[in-house]
Every structure is written in C-alpha cells, then in structure tokens.
Design a protein around this motif. Structure first.
Motif, PDB file in Angstrom:
ATOM      1  N   SER A  61       0.804  -1.231   0.232  1.00  0.00           N
ATOM      2  CA  SER A  61       0.105  -0.047  -0.067  1.00  0.00           C
ATOM      3  C   SER A  61       1.014   1.341  -0.002  1.00  0.00           C
ATOM      4  N   GLN A  62       1.838   1.260  -0.587  1.00  0.00           N
ATOM      5  CA  GLN A  62       2.639   2.616  -0.849  1.00  0.00           C
ATOM      6  C   GLN A  62       3.350   2.353  -2.217  1.00  0.00           C
ATOM      7  N   SER A  63       3.610   3.349  -2.639  1.00  0.00           N
ATOM      8  CA  SER A  63       4.069   3.430  -4.104  1.00  0.00           C
ATOM      9  C   SER A  63       5.420   3.797  -4.290  1.00  0.00           C
ATOM     10  N   LYS A 113      -5.589  14.800  -8.743  1.00  0.00           N
ATOM     11  CA  LYS A 113      -6.369  13.603  -8.777  1.00  0.00           C
ATOM     12  C   LYS A 113      -5.368  12.352  -9.419  1.00  0.00           C
ATOM     13  N   VAL A 114      -4.878  12.714 -10.323  1.00  0.00           N
ATOM     14  CA  VAL A 114      -4.042  11.528 -10.953  1.00  0.00           C
ATOM     15  C   VAL A 114      -2.982  10.904  -9.978  1.00  0.00           C
ATOM     16  N   LEU A 116      -3.225  11.084  -6.670  1.00  0.00           N
ATOM     17  CA  LEU A 116      -3.986  10.537  -5.499  1.00  0.00           C
ATOM     18  C   LEU A 116      -4.279   9.064  -6.215  1.00  0.00           C
ATOM     19  N   ALA A 117      -4.979   8.868  -7.354  1.00  0.00           N
ATOM     20  CA  ALA A 117      -5.180   7.612  -7.878  1.00  0.00           C
ATOM     21  C   ALA A 117      -3.867   6.572  -7.920  1.00  0.00           C
ATOM     22  N   ASN A 118      -2.682   7.181  -8.175  1.00  0.00           N
ATOM     23  CA  ASN A 118      -1.522   6.355  -8.342  1.00  0.00           C
ATOM     24  C   ASN A 118      -0.846   6.339  -7.049  1.00  0.00           C
ATOM     25  N   ARG A 119      -1.751   6.721  -6.068  1.00  0.00           N
ATOM     26  CA  ARG A 119      -0.876   6.687  -4.710  1.00  0.00           C
ATOM     27  C   ARG A 119       0.288   6.986  -4.182  1.00  0.00           C
ATOM     28  N   VAL A 139      -7.757  17.325   0.273  1.00  0.00           N
ATOM     29  CA  VAL A 139      -7.969  16.043   0.057  1.00  0.00           C
ATOM     30  C   VAL A 139      -6.849  15.011   0.444  1.00  0.00           C
ATOM     31  N   ARG A 142      -6.714  15.094   4.460  1.00  0.00           N
ATOM     32  CA  ARG A 142      -7.583  14.018   4.808  1.00  0.00           C
ATOM     33  C   ARG A 142      -6.901  12.746   4.706  1.00  0.00           C
ATOM     34  N   LYS A 143      -6.352  12.557   3.476  1.00  0.00           N
ATOM     35  CA  LYS A 143      -5.900  10.906   3.361  1.00  0.00           C
ATOM     36  C   LYS A 143      -4.563  10.969   4.068  1.00  0.00           C
ATOM     37  N   GLY A 144      -3.963  11.894   4.489  1.00  0.00           N
ATOM     38  CA  GLY A 144      -2.765  11.664   5.204  1.00  0.00           C
ATOM     39  C   GLY A 144      -1.605  11.647   4.235  1.00  0.00           C
ATOM     40  N   ILE A 145      -1.604  12.307   3.115  1.00  0.00           N
ATOM     41  CA  ILE A 145      -0.560  12.009   2.283  1.00  0.00           C
ATOM     42  C   ILE A 145       0.124  13.407   2.444  1.00  0.00           C
ATOM     43  N   ASP A 316       5.632   8.626  10.488  1.00  0.00           N
ATOM     44  CA  ASP A 316       4.207   8.633  10.231  1.00  0.00           C
ATOM     45  C   ASP A 316       3.325   9.163  11.262  1.00  0.00           C
TER      46      ASP A 316
END
Lengths: 340, 340
Positions: A61-63, A113-114, A116-119, A139, A142-145, A316
């Motif tokens: 779950s990380q890119s 958005k891209v 985000l989608a690509n994580r 956003v 909110r997602k913690g990125i 983190d």
DNA sequence: CCATTTTGTGGGAGCGTTCCCATGAAAATA
DNA sequence: TATTTTCATGGGAACGCTCCCACAAAATGG
C-alpha cells in the motif's frame, strides 16, 4: 495476447522451492540458506526477472513514488528544482511522477487527482498563478498524504514549505537601485494571489521607505505573469510624464521581457533605466546587458523540499509539521544596473 | 499505523450490494441499473473514494504509464519535448514517469531498470552522449515493451525514431555561411557516437563540397559536449595561423558558449567570425548578438514521439515497426550571421 | 402459459508480491 | 536420551481491483 511475465512463482517452480523462499532470497531476508539464495539469484538473472513494483506497491500500500506538480516547464527554474528533488528521491529509492499544471487551475486539480489515484506517497507542489481554491489540497490532508509546497506556496493550509527570503530579496534589490542613485523605481509585480508577489512588493516598498523615498502608486503595476503583457506595461511606464529611471521586476522572465521592450524603444540600460530581476534564470546571463538579479538557490530548493517531504513520509504522524524553510537569495550584479 | 483507504468493498457494504456491481458502476459498465449506478456514484463522491491505480494496474498488468528518459534538464530542449509528449499522454489517459540520465551511461541503465520495475507500458528515450552499449534497451524488446527514440537515437536497434533532418539542417546552415561569403568555416561537432553528430558533420562537409570548398581537417573538432571545453577549442581555432571566419556549432548551447568566449577574446561577431547553431533554444534569442540557428520543432518532437509510442502500445504486435519520422528544421537568421 | 432470451447482480479466481504462522529438521541444551 | 531452541522452508491470506461465470428474475415470443 498478454505476454507472460517472469514471476517469482516461475523461479520457485524451476527450483522446486516455494515462492515464499524465492521472495525472501530476493529481498535479502536473513533466514535463507546461502546456497538457496545463490541459486535464486542466478536463475533470476538468467530469466531476466524484474520485480513487479505494481504488485509490491499494492501489497505494501505504498508506491515509493513522489509526485511533483509545477506550473510550467519552459523557464529554467522549475526543471532545475525538479533535478534537485529527483536527486534526493533517487537516493531514497523513490520514483518521481511529474506533471505540469500549465498555469491552469483545472489542470492542477486534475493532476492532483492523478497523483491520488496513483497513490503517491507524497507530493511536492508549486501552485499556478490562478489557484485560489485549496480544496484539492485538503484531500491530501484528509488522506494523510504529505504535501510540501515550494516557491509558490499556500498559506491557508498547514504544511511544510520551502521558500526564499522574498521580502528581504526584494528589499535588497530595491535598495541596490536606490544606492545606485535612481530616483523613480518602478515595480512590475506579480498577482496578489501569490504570496511571493505580495512579499516582494512589501520588500520593495519598505526599502523605499527606509531611504525616505515616496511609494508612488503609478509606478507599481501588478500583472498576471503572462509575458505578452509586459510590453503594454513597460510602454505605459515609459509614457508617464515623469517616467521611471529604474525597474524592479518580480521575476527574471519578466525582467528579460522588459529589457527587450526597452531596447526596442531605444532607451539605454542602465543609464536611462536600470533593471533588476529575481531568480537568476538561465537567460539572465545571456541577455545584453546582463540582468542584475536576486539569485535563488534553485537546485537546493528542490533538494530541501524533497528532503522535507521524505521526512514527513517517514515520520508517520498524521499531522503535518508546518515547518517553513527559508533559503537565502543573493544579489548578482550585471550590466543592467551597473554604475558605469 | 496504516490508514484505511476507502475501497469499493466499503461502498458495496454500505449499499448492501456486491463489489462487482460497484466496480461495474464505477467503470461505466452498461449492465448496471441506473439507480444503482447513481447511488454508487454519490456514495463514492461522499466518501472521497479514489480508485486505486495500484490495484487496477496489477489486475490489468499494465500501468497506463509511459516513461521518458532524457539526458538532461537544463537546456530548454528536453523540457519542451517532454511538454509535448505529456500533452499527448494526458489526452490518452497515460501518466508520465520522467527520469534524467545526467548524461551518464550508468544512470541511464539504472533508469531503464526503474521503468521496467514499474511496468511502464512504453518508453521514450534520448540517449546520453556516452551510451555505446545497448543491452539495456534490448531488455525492453525481449519483454515486448515498446521503445521510441527521439533526438539522440540508436541505429543498432530496430525501433521507431523521431528525428529532425540533421543532415539537411547542417547542410543549409553551412550553405548559409558560405553564401555569406565566409571562406573558412569551422565545425564544432559532437561525439561520433551520436548519430546526430555524424549526420550534422556530413551535412557540413557536403555543403562545402557542393560549393567547391575544401574540407579542412584542422577546422573540424569533435568534442564530448561538456560545455566547459568549448573555451579550449575556440581558443585553438582562433590561434590557428589562418583562423576561421565562421563557425557552425553542433547545437545551441555549444554555439552560445562559443559566442561568449569569442566576445571575451574581443573579436566581433559576425564580422570577424560568424556563428550558426542548431536547435533554437531559449537562450538563442537572448544572447547578443542573437544566434542564427536551425530551429527544431521541439514540442512537436515530443508529440510525435509520444503518439508513435502510443500507437505501438495499442497495436499489440510484438515486433516494433521501425518507422522513422523526420521533422523539418528551419533556418532562423539572427545577428550572429547577419550581413550588415 | 411455458420455453427462451435478456438483464442485473453476486461469487470468486487471478494479478505478483509480502508477511505471518505453521512445520519439520537440525542443533543446542539439560 | 529427552527437551528446547534455532533455522530454513512451505502454505496461504491479504493488498484492491477486474472480469468471467453462474444464476435468478423479468421480459419476450410462439
């Protein structure tokens, strides 16, 4: 249709061991017998095996990728920032996904958005000159990125930032013109929506005040940074009943454009009008006369920003520490403001 | 630690339907009742759902990403090519993974590995000036991943290429100097390992021959494109018993550097020595005198290359059609070669 | 009105990894 | 020799999605 990819399972089967063992051998896990590891490594090599980051990323779950969004690509500034950032990212084993927003708000949103989608694990961003709404940045929060702003930063959102001392730089640039004996110093400023525009304007004004010069409104022009318009504003300035004898431009592309226009008009630089820019872009040393400018540590901006981002990614905590790193600018004097 | 991501399963559960249906609704599959789709869409919106490309990519074994490897980032050429490529990629819904090889063979190889690991669907590449071994490109071929070369192409490997008419451009540039009445035209060439260097050299020679001028070896210098060395070569040329009266440089950065050195030496351009470059980079119009140059359709190179790559990706034949697109250059005359 | 087709949905395998847990053998300890 | 510990390995769930197959309900046709 679909070409078969070499997977750890292929290796496992050939070697008659389990895919777990292959995985461990490949990732350097300690508890693998060295001859097993040896065999795996060799076969992997021979079979052209390439680890599939797609799978690894999904699984973890990380890119291992950071995104960079910049407004443009043409002036040398952003490419060099990117170089700096990439150096740091490479060292840390991160890939870099770059996109340019073309100075358009909509594109910036789409790019976000891209990402985000690509994580992506974090994003480095310098806003467009149009951006006034920050929903697309929230956003990430909110997602913690992690998000790190540089150059064109956003102050309505708590996040790390990398900037230069815009105020001080502008102050010194203006002071330099004052000490040169210039009396009417114009300022071609950026849009007030950008923090750097405001800071540079402030520095300009304060320098005038410090030296007890009037701040003359008709000499201050705020524009949207579309270079084609520089011509109009320069002509306006030159047509004033008492035209300026110096110009401090918000950035180098603007200053360079101004030099071109002023030369076209047949005025001499710096005698009739001296010019100072901001950034020390690639072209500043080339144009005739050379452009005096406040140099930014461009590559360093990228490095520091990337480092800050990586730090955020690795600690983190879900809150971003709104560290602001302010880098120093330096006055580089060239022909456009030299005392002759 | 690991923050929970909103997945289609979350949506499915809240709506009491299966994840298949959610997936179908989200991807626009026709066989979903419109009220179901409506509900899914709304909830997705409300929950900040972002499709996870990592999962999609793994599932579909394609990354919807193209890689671009360029040697450097500082001159305006490559950034603009990238802009062009990105435009096309964006339209087709592809992301772009950029890396620069820093003109180093090792970095290029490493970058290629990263591209492979990230399972890019195709790669756009312009080689470093050092690259002589093409093993790292063969891997792509073996894996059936399309590769398109541009600018600095590789002729030892069958692949689509996008180039400009280097031979013709060099020919015209040289001819321009000849028609200007110049007698001894020097050529500061690139390394012979690069095809473009060889082609430009050929064009230069043939132009001389056509006009019955001797090809003088001492006026032809091939160098490795590290700009610091330009100074040495220019000085060498100027110190010849009969120095050249014109210079055709392999590219604009070289020509610009040459102009600086020549000006330093106190010679007048173009009277004593005229100069022509190749590319029409950003700096060419800025330097004094303006640099006469063969303009390349830079952005178009990126667009065409990306289009070619996308075409290859979509026609899933395993052999690459070695189409070569040759774009036109255009002579732009500026002060560095103007007849006064 | 029953057989057949269509439509919308659910179930589940598969994509290529990692990583936890279980397991059996060998080694160390009692 | 019996018991515990270590070591190297295997098995399988999980990551989040797509897509094929199956299936029931509804629509259609004779």
């Amino acid at each position: 249709m679909k070409r078969h990819q070499v997977t750890i399972i292929d290796i496992a089967q050939k070697l008659n061991i389990s895919k777990s063992t292959v995985s461990r051998a490949l990732t350097g896990h300690p508890s693998v017998r060295s001859d097993t590891r040896q065999a795996v490594m060799e076969l992997a090599q021979k079979m052209d095996y390439q680890r599939n980051m797609l799978a690894i990323n999904l699984s973890s779950s990380q890119s291992k990728t950071i995104g960079i969004i910049v407004p443009e690509f043409v002036t040398s500034f952003f490419p060099i920032v990117i170089m700096g950032a990439q150096e740091i990212a490479d060292q840390a084993g991160y890939s870099v996904l770059i996109s340019q927003s073309n100075e358009t708000y909509e594109t910036e949103v789409a790019n976000a958005k891209v990402m985000l989608a690509n994580r992506v694990d974090g994003v480095l961003i310098s806003m467009t000159r149009e951006t006034k709404n920050y929903e697309h940045f929230d956003v990430f929060k909110r997602k913690g990125i992690p998000l790190v702003f540089f150059n064109r930063v956003c102050h309505d959102i708590e996040t790390p930032k990398v900037v230069v001392d815009d105020y001080e730089g502008a102050f010194k640039a203006t002071e330099h013109l004052i000490l040169l004996g210039k009396q009417r110093i114009a300022h071609l400023a950026g849009p007030p929506s950008l923090y750097i525009s405001r800071k540079r304007l402030e520095g300009y004004k304060d320098a005038l005040r410090k030296h007890r010069r009037p701040v003359i409104d008709e000499l201050i022009i705020s524009y949207d940074l579309t270079l084609e318009k520089v011509k109009i504003y320069i002509k306006y300035l030159l047509d004033l009943s008492t035209p300026p004898d110096a110009l401090f431009a918000v950035n180098d592309p603007t200053a360079i454009e101004a030099i071109k226009v002023i030369k076209e008009q047949g005025l001499s630089i710096p005698e009739q009008i001296a010019i100072v820019g901001f950034s020390n872009d690639y072209g500043s040393a080339l144009i005739e006369p050379g452009l005096t400018t406040m140099a930014q540590p461009t590559r360093e901006i990228g490095q520091v920003a990337a480092q800050l981002l990586l730090d955020q990614i690795h600690t983190d905590s879900s809150v971003w520490k709104p560290i602001t790193r302010v880098l120093k600018t330096e006055l580089i004097i060239r022909g456009s403001s030299q005392r002759i």
